[in-house]
Design a protein around this motif. Structure first.
Motif, PDB file in Angstrom:
ATOM      1  N   GLN A   1      11.131  -4.371   3.516  1.00  0.00           N
ATOM      2  CA  GLN A   1      10.693  -3.527   4.625  1.00  0.00           C
ATOM      3  C   GLN A   1      10.132  -2.230   4.065  1.00  0.00           C
ATOM      4  OE1 GLN A   1      11.029  -4.439   8.018  1.00  0.00           O
ATOM      5  NE2 GLN A   1       9.676  -2.725   8.438  1.00  0.00           N
ATOM      6  N   LEU A   2       8.897  -1.943   4.384  1.00  0.00           N
ATOM      7  CA  LEU A   2       8.213  -0.742   3.932  1.00  0.00           C
ATOM      8  C   LEU A   2       8.318   0.343   4.991  1.00  0.00           C
ATOM      9  CD1 LEU A   2       6.196   0.399   1.735  1.00  0.00           C
ATOM     10  CD2 LEU A   2       4.396  -0.400   3.252  1.00  0.00           C
ATOM     11  N   THR A   3       8.765   1.528   4.607  1.00  0.00           N
ATOM     12  CA  THR A   3       8.893   2.653   5.524  1.00  0.00           C
ATOM     13  C   THR A   3       8.006   3.784   5.052  1.00  0.00           C
ATOM     14  OG1 THR A   3      11.177   2.054   6.004  1.00  0.00           O
ATOM     15  CG2 THR A   3      10.475   4.283   6.613  1.00  0.00           C
ATOM     16  N   GLY A   4       7.085   4.203   5.920  1.00  0.00           N
ATOM     17  CA  GLY A   4       6.174   5.283   5.590  1.00  0.00           C
ATOM     18  C   GLY A   4       6.807   6.643   5.824  1.00  0.00           C
ATOM     19  N   PRO A   5       6.103   7.704   5.436  1.00  0.00           N
ATOM     20  CA  PRO A   5       6.670   9.053   5.535  1.00  0.00           C
ATOM     21  C   PRO A   5       6.911   9.513   6.963  1.00  0.00           C
ATOM     22  CG  PRO A   5       4.349   9.151   4.921  1.00  0.00           C
ATOM     23  CD  PRO A   5       4.770   7.705   4.822  1.00  0.00           C
TER      24      PRO A   5
ATOM     25  N   PRO B   1       0.745  -1.224   0.000  1.00  0.00           N
ATOM     26  CA  PRO B   1       0.000   0.000   0.000  1.00  0.00           C
ATOM     27  C   PRO B   1       0.780   1.282   0.000  1.00  0.00           C
ATOM     28  CG  PRO B   1      -0.122  -1.108   2.077  1.00  0.00           C
ATOM     29  CD  PRO B   1       0.745  -1.911   1.198  1.00  0.00           C
ATOM     30  N   LEU B   2       1.983   1.329  -0.474  1.00  0.00           N
ATOM     31  CA  LEU B   2       2.702   2.589  -0.514  1.00  0.00           C
ATOM     32  C   LEU B   2       3.688   2.580  -1.660  1.00  0.00           C
ATOM     33  CD1 LEU B   2       3.463   3.052   3.269  1.00  0.00           C
ATOM     34  CD2 LEU B   2       1.925   4.430   1.925  1.00  0.00           C
ATOM     35  N   ALA B   3       4.182   3.730  -2.009  1.00  0.00           N
ATOM     36  CA  ALA B   3       5.166   3.810  -3.082  1.00  0.00           C
ATOM     37  C   ALA B   3       6.440   3.123  -2.667  1.00  0.00           C
ATOM     38  CB  ALA B   3       5.452   5.259  -3.388  1.00  0.00           C
TER      39      ALA B   3
ATOM     40  N   ALA C   1       4.060  10.022  -1.434  1.00  0.00           N
ATOM     41  CA  ALA C   1       4.530  10.937  -0.400  1.00  0.00           C
ATOM     42  C   ALA C   1       5.945  10.581   0.044  1.00  0.00           C
ATOM     43  CB  ALA C   1       3.574  10.929   0.792  1.00  0.00           C
ATOM     44  N   GLY C   2       6.727   9.989  -0.851  1.00  0.00           N
ATOM     45  CA  GLY C   2       8.118   9.703  -0.535  1.00  0.00           C
ATOM     46  C   GLY C   2       8.355   8.434   0.253  1.00  0.00           C
TER      47      GLY C   2
END
Length: 207
Positions: free
Chosen positions: A140-144, A16-18, A118-119
């Motif tokens: 590993q997914l890292t959010g903003p 669910p993220l870039a 959003a990066g």
């Protein structure tokens, strides 16, 4: 974006993220075909999210991500594994229709969930693991805001290519197992026709 880190459950066949793929240090890792499949998916999702940020609507995003899904995922195998034992009782026509509806659902969910940028970043962590006939690629997914989620891909060879057959997230939750649980009740009530309708409803109203 619609709080995508909080929607890692059934949405997920979609990540669910870039995604920005971190460089892989070992040359052998870089050459692993399973790793290449995941990187190609990540690149497609980056492009999709940038398109969304540029104003591409749901239909345009679905057209863009469809070929990426086809290359990265073994949709027929995923549909069969998600249905489980009842699959052998489906007619060939129903099997074909279930696969088509499963693909439509997958594409629609990706197009819906990747709706902005959003990066965010994703890094491949550790070596590709071989588990019997399958391989596991960990990310590993890292959010903003520093929110982290593990997204791990299980791949299997199909037609000479390594393709994703499952996504494992949130400390071991299998998307395939979640689908199987969801589909079992539907199939028990109405067989393949009910499942096809169920999948098409999700594709028409993805969440």
């Amino acid at each position: 974006m619609n709080s995508l880190l909080g929607r890692m459950g059934m949405a997920m066949m979609t990540v669910p993220l870039a995604m920005v793929v971190a460089p892989v240090t070992a040359q052998a890792q870089a050459a692993d075909p399973a790793l290449a499949t995941v990187e190609a998916l990540d690149n497609g999702l980056i492009a999709l999210m940038k398109a969304a940020a540029g104003g591409a609507n749901q239909a345009a995003r679905a057209r863009q991500i469809g070929p990426v899904v086809d290359r990265a995922f073994d949709i027929p195998a995923m549909a069969r594994l998600a249905v489980g034992a009842p699959w052998t009782g489906f007619s060939p026509q129903d099997q074909t229709a279930v696969v088509a509806a499963f693909r439509a659902m997958t594409v629609a969910q990706y197009a819906t969930n990747f709706d902005g940028y959003a990066g965010e970043k994703i890094a491949i962590t550790g070596p590709v693991e071989t588990r019997g006939a399958d391989k596991l690629v960990r990310t590993q997914l890292t959010g903003p805001r520093g929110t982290n989620e593990s997204l791990n891909y299980r791949l299997r060879q199909s037609g000479g290519q390594w393709k994703i057959i499952d996504v494992i997230y949130r400390q071991g939750v299998s998307e395939l197992a979640t689908r199987r649980s969801d589909f079992a009740a539907v199939v028990a009530k109405g067989g393949a026709p009910a499942l096809i309708q169920h999948l098409n409803r999700i594709a028409a109203n993805p969440k």
